[in-house]
Design an enzyme around this catalytic site. Structure first.
Site, mmCIF file in Angstrom:
data_model
loop_
_atom_site.group_PDB
_atom_site.id
_atom_site.type_symbol
_atom_site.label_atom_id
_atom_site.label_comp_id
_atom_site.label_asym_id
_atom_site.label_seq_id
_atom_site.Cartn_x
_atom_site.Cartn_y
_atom_site.Cartn_z
ATOM 1 N N GLY A 1 -23.774 40.986 50.874
ATOM 2 C CA GLY A 1 -22.422 41.429 50.513
ATOM 3 C C GLY A 1 -21.460 41.332 51.683
ATOM 4 O O GLY A 1 -20.251 41.158 51.490
ATOM 5 N N GLU B 1 -20.344 37.876 51.565
ATOM 6 C CA GLU B 1 -19.507 37.719 50.360
ATOM 7 C C GLU B 1 -18.110 38.300 50.607
ATOM 8 O O GLU B 1 -17.104 37.752 50.150
ATOM 9 C CB GLU B 1 -20.188 38.400 49.169
ATOM 10 C CG GLU B 1 -21.466 37.655 48.758
ATOM 11 C CD GLU B 1 -22.198 38.336 47.616
ATOM 12 O OE1 GLU B 1 -22.602 39.508 47.793
ATOM 13 O OE2 GLU B 1 -22.349 37.724 46.557
ATOM 14 N N ALA C 1 -24.685 44.972 51.116
ATOM 15 C CA ALA C 1 -24.708 46.183 50.275
ATOM 16 C C ALA C 1 -25.701 47.177 50.869
ATOM 17 O O ALA C 1 -26.662 46.785 51.539
ATOM 18 C CB ALA C 1 -25.111 45.801 48.865
ATOM 19 N N GLU D 1 -30.152 37.925 49.720
ATOM 20 C CA GLU D 1 -30.439 38.736 48.526
ATOM 21 C C GLU D 1 -31.751 38.348 47.851
ATOM 22 O O GLU D 1 -32.462 39.197 47.321
ATOM 23 C CB GLU D 1 -29.292 38.605 47.504
ATOM 24 C CG GLU D 1 -28.029 39.340 47.875
ATOM 25 C CD GLU D 1 -27.079 38.549 48.766
ATOM 26 O OE1 GLU D 1 -27.525 37.568 49.403
ATOM 27 O OE2 GLU D 1 -25.893 38.914 48.833
#
Ligand SMILES: CCCCCC/C=C/CC(=O)SCCNC(=O)CCNC(=O)[C@H](O)C(C)(C)COP(=O)(O)OP(=O)(O)OC[C@H]1O[C@@H](n2cnc3c(N)ncnc32)[C@H](O)[C@@H]1OP(=O)(O)O
Length: 719
Positions: free
Chosen positions: A100, A103, A61, A123
């Site tokens: 992310g 992910e 992210a 994270e």
């Protein structure tokens, strides 16, 4: 931003395009959503490959977006749509797939990684958890124990390790995108149901409850008050005990709490602070981007005590040729043995050959004649260091950089001993020097930008987080430590015990309280410095009362312990008692409590009840106040430099962002008000007098920490 191309007729290739790390910004997410729809709607396209431009899959992210209003398509439905796609989707992982980014890859049906790629869910290091399904999919794919390890530590794993875990399907040394395209063509007709990780049962060992209990206990022990690692364990537990949809709901709830927490803000600030310190500047205007370093091929270390040994190991491990000099034969032999042992242990841990052949040992300073850079690491004594610098200046080639590993001595005085003072800088390493990440690179008034740039680059090459700081007593780290230590002693005089002060500081998140830390470092170190400064002396010599020196309040408590040969762990007695010299288990010492009672009685000091708040405020705010003075004096260019120094060098809890970030969190007006309160109560303690820069920042409406540099610039221009 993402680009779509059709490859080999039947493969839709989606390339993430967002330099430098292809983070999943709103525009990138929108691109993925649109291009997936396009690939699925084109009848000629039978499979899809997702990759990132410039050899980087995805850094996760976009952290810069976290502070603002989130816009664009959310990550979770985007990843679900990929997983639910009717055509196979293959992730082609080059460089990194983090957070992310991983992910996203876990939502794909297949993962092909380059052998040099690294993957991970970091994270937790940003105060978050893998909140786009990572905490639910990873344990389903690789099992609970491995997922717990990766998610709670945030560590990056190599492609080879990822393959072993079953996290990727294949690794390659060739062009990953080409391999992924071929792979995608091969699996076009394969059924996809068995490839959707969210449908997998979670692989749990039989004693899973015991495992979670143990991991939770270990995480609580090491987290030092950080909440994200605990939430990570809870999220994985949800994966192990709940159906996927309910697990996702739990992941969402846990993430929502973390996302707005002060700890996440602090850790995200710290992420950017670590990167900001690389963009150093000097008051002269010299900067990182206009000052080119000179390459260093061969270095020398003078003095092979504890620090010199660690520095030698750090240099050799990074591939530098090192000349290691120790003038005494016996010490040289001992050092050689110790250094070889350190290199062998380090190499074994990393699975590489020890760099023993990188080092040439010698007793003669003449042997450093041809090196590019010398790090002097002799005993912390100005006269001795001056002599060494005179010798180095005579022996070395004129272009050699001369650096001093000192924890606070005046770099300028050393530079004055040499022919080329512009090539002299301080390099303050922290013990053990081959382990600790921090390096203060100290520029004196004569140091050239070339010398600073070269020392900063050398620091980076040996794996240090290097911070450029100005020349003053103690530089940044030890200068700020002084008022902190001083307040801790005053608190003992006024009624506290070492155990209580340490407990409060450890609950705050320090790895060790101030007194346990002093016992570890050795009380005699500071005592020698105070004696050299004319502070630690009997009353008869100073002609002043014991508790007053140079017109200021002074606590001789540390000196009195040293007079009793209580030097800390090494003598088995200090602020605590130990089973035997060298033991690390600190126990409260009744002798010390009696000694404190007698001391207070002798000086007519009445012990009062000291609470948590007073310990924290007096120790931390006096340190922070010195931090503002350092900024005002231009010794540190910005608050990020101080915060990085304190987290990496002084065990300040990272989830509190560093002392200056902490001050901003508490509120600058509150820090100012409490300092004023304590200064009024202790007018003989100048370190409690609020710094003008702090007043100025409060008067300017306490701007956010990112804006402090503007106020500092104004204050400095008025000086
Ligand atoms: C409301 C729900 C929203 C969901 C939110 C929750 C989910 C979060 C999932 C996440 O993905 S959180 C982010 C996870 N990713 C990371 O933690 C990776 C962070 N980056 C790194 O570790 C390193 O930067 C790197 C990718 C390994 C590269 O290291 P390298 O040493 O090569 O370069 P750097 O100097 O570190 O970085 C270069 C440059 O890039 C910037 N940057 C790196 N990662 C990001 C990122 N994820 N977002 C934004 N910017 C990033 C970095 O700041 C540097 O730029 P600068 O200008 O020099 O600061």
């Amino acid at each position: 931003m993402a680009q779509y191309t059709r490859v080999s007729g039947s493969v839709g290739l989606i390339t993430l395009q967002s330099p430098p790390v292809n983070a999943l910004s709103a525009a990138v997410r929108q691109g993925i959503v649109d291009l997936m729809q396009r690939a699925l709607s084109e009848p000629e396209v039978k499979s899809v490959v997702i990759c990132g431009q410039n050899g980087i899959f995805c850094g996760g992210a976009d952290i810069k977006e976290f502070g603002g209003q989130m816009s664009g398509p959310p990550l979770i439905p985007m990843i679900h749509a990929i997983e639910a796609a009717s055509k196979p989707v293959v992730a082609a992982i080059e460089g990194i797939a983090l957070g992310g980014g991983l992910e996203l890859a876990l939502g794909c049906h297949y993962r092909i990684a380059h052998s040099k790629a690294k993957v991970g869910l970091p994270e937790v290091t940003l105060g978050l958890l893998p909140g786009a399904g990572g905490s639910q999919r990873l344990p389903r794919l690789i099992g609970v124990p491995a997922a717990l390890d990766l998610i709670t530590t945030g560590r990056h794993v190599t492609a080879a390790e990822a393959l072993k875990f079953g996290l990727v399907d294949q690794i390659t040394d060739h062009n990953t995108v080409n391999v992924a395209v071929k792979f995608a063509q091969r699996v076009t007709d394969q059924p996809l149901d068995a490839r959707r990780i969210s449908t997998y049962p979670c692989l749990c060992p039989p004693d899973v409850d015991v495992l979670f209990e143990e991991v939770m206990q270990s995480v609580r022990r090491t987290a030092r008050g950080a909440i994200a690692p605990i939430a990570c364990v809870q999220a994985v537990r949800a994966a192990a005990t709940l159906p996927y949809n309910q697990g996702m709901e739990r992941e969402r709830e846990l993430l929502a709490t973390l996302f707005t927490s002060g700890q996440a803000h602090a850790l995200q600030y710290f992420f950017f602070a670590q990167r900001a310190v690389g963009r150093w500047s000097m008051p002269s205007g010299a900067r990182w981007d206009t000052s080119k370093p000179r390459p260093v091929h061969k270095a020398a270390v003078i003095g092979l005590g504890t620090m010199g040994r660690g520095i030698t190991v750090a240099l050799a491990q990074a591939g530098f040729s090192v000349v290691a000099v120790e003038t005494q034969e016996k010490q040289l032999m001992e050092a050689k043995q110790a250094i070889s042992g350190m290199l062998e242990r380090g190499a074994k841990r990393r699975g590489v050959a020890p760099a023993l052949d990188k080092i040439n040992y010698g007793r003669n300073i003449q042997s450093v004649a041809d090196v590019d850079l010398v790090i002097e690491a002799v005993f912390e004594d100005m006269a001795l260091k001056k002599k060494v610098f005179q010798q180095l200046s005579a022996v070395c080639k004129p272009s050699t950089f001369l650096c001093s590993n000192t924890s606070g001595l005046d770099i300028d005085q050393l530079a004055c001993q040499t022919r080329n003072p512009e090539l002299v800088v301080g390099m303050h390493f922290f013990a053990p020097a081959h382990v600790m990440k921090l390096l203060e690179v100290v520029y004196g008034p004569k140091s050239s930008p070339l010398a600073v740039a070269t020392a900063m680059q050398l620091g980076k090459k040996i794996g240090k987080v290097s911070v450029a700081v100005g020349n003053c007593r103690g530089f940044v780290g030890n200068r700020m430590l002084k008022p902190y230590l001083e307040q801790a002693l005053f608190l003992l005089e006024e009624g506290a015990t070492p155990e209580f002060v340490d407990q409060v500081l450890e609950e705050f998140g320090f790895a060790m309280g101030v007194f346990r830390m002093s016992d570890l470092s050795g009380l005699d170190v500071g005592w020698k410095v105070r004696m050299a400064d004319g502070l630690a002396m009997p009353d008869s010599t100073t002609g002043q009362p014991t508790r007053l020196r140079q017109g200021r309040r002074y606590s001789p408590l540390g000196d009195l312990l040293c007079e009793q040969r209580r030097f800390g762990q090494k003598t088995g007695r200090g602020w605590y008692q130990y089973d035997k010299p060298g033991s690390q288990v600190a126990k409260p010492d009744p002798w010390l409590h009696r000694f404190l009672d007698e001391y207070r009685a002798r000086h007519a000091l009445v012990a009062h009840r000291i609470d948590h708040q007073e310990v924290l405020e007096r120790c931390l705010y006096s340190m922070i106040n010195e931090g503002f003075r350092i900024l005002e004096d231009g010794i540190a260019a910005g608050p990020e430099d101080i915060d990085v120094i304190y987290v990496f060098g002084y065990s300040w809890p990272r989830h509190r962002g560093g002392p200056m970030f902490y001050a901003a969190t508490v509120g600058l007006n509150k820090v100012l008000e409490r300092l004023e309160h304590y200064y009024q109560a202790h007018p003989d303690v100048p370190s409690l007098q609020p710094c003008p820069l702090l007043r100025k920042l409060v008067a300017s409406g306490s701007p956010p920490i990112q804006k402090w540099r503007e106020v500092i610039k104004k204050v400095r221009s008025q000086l």
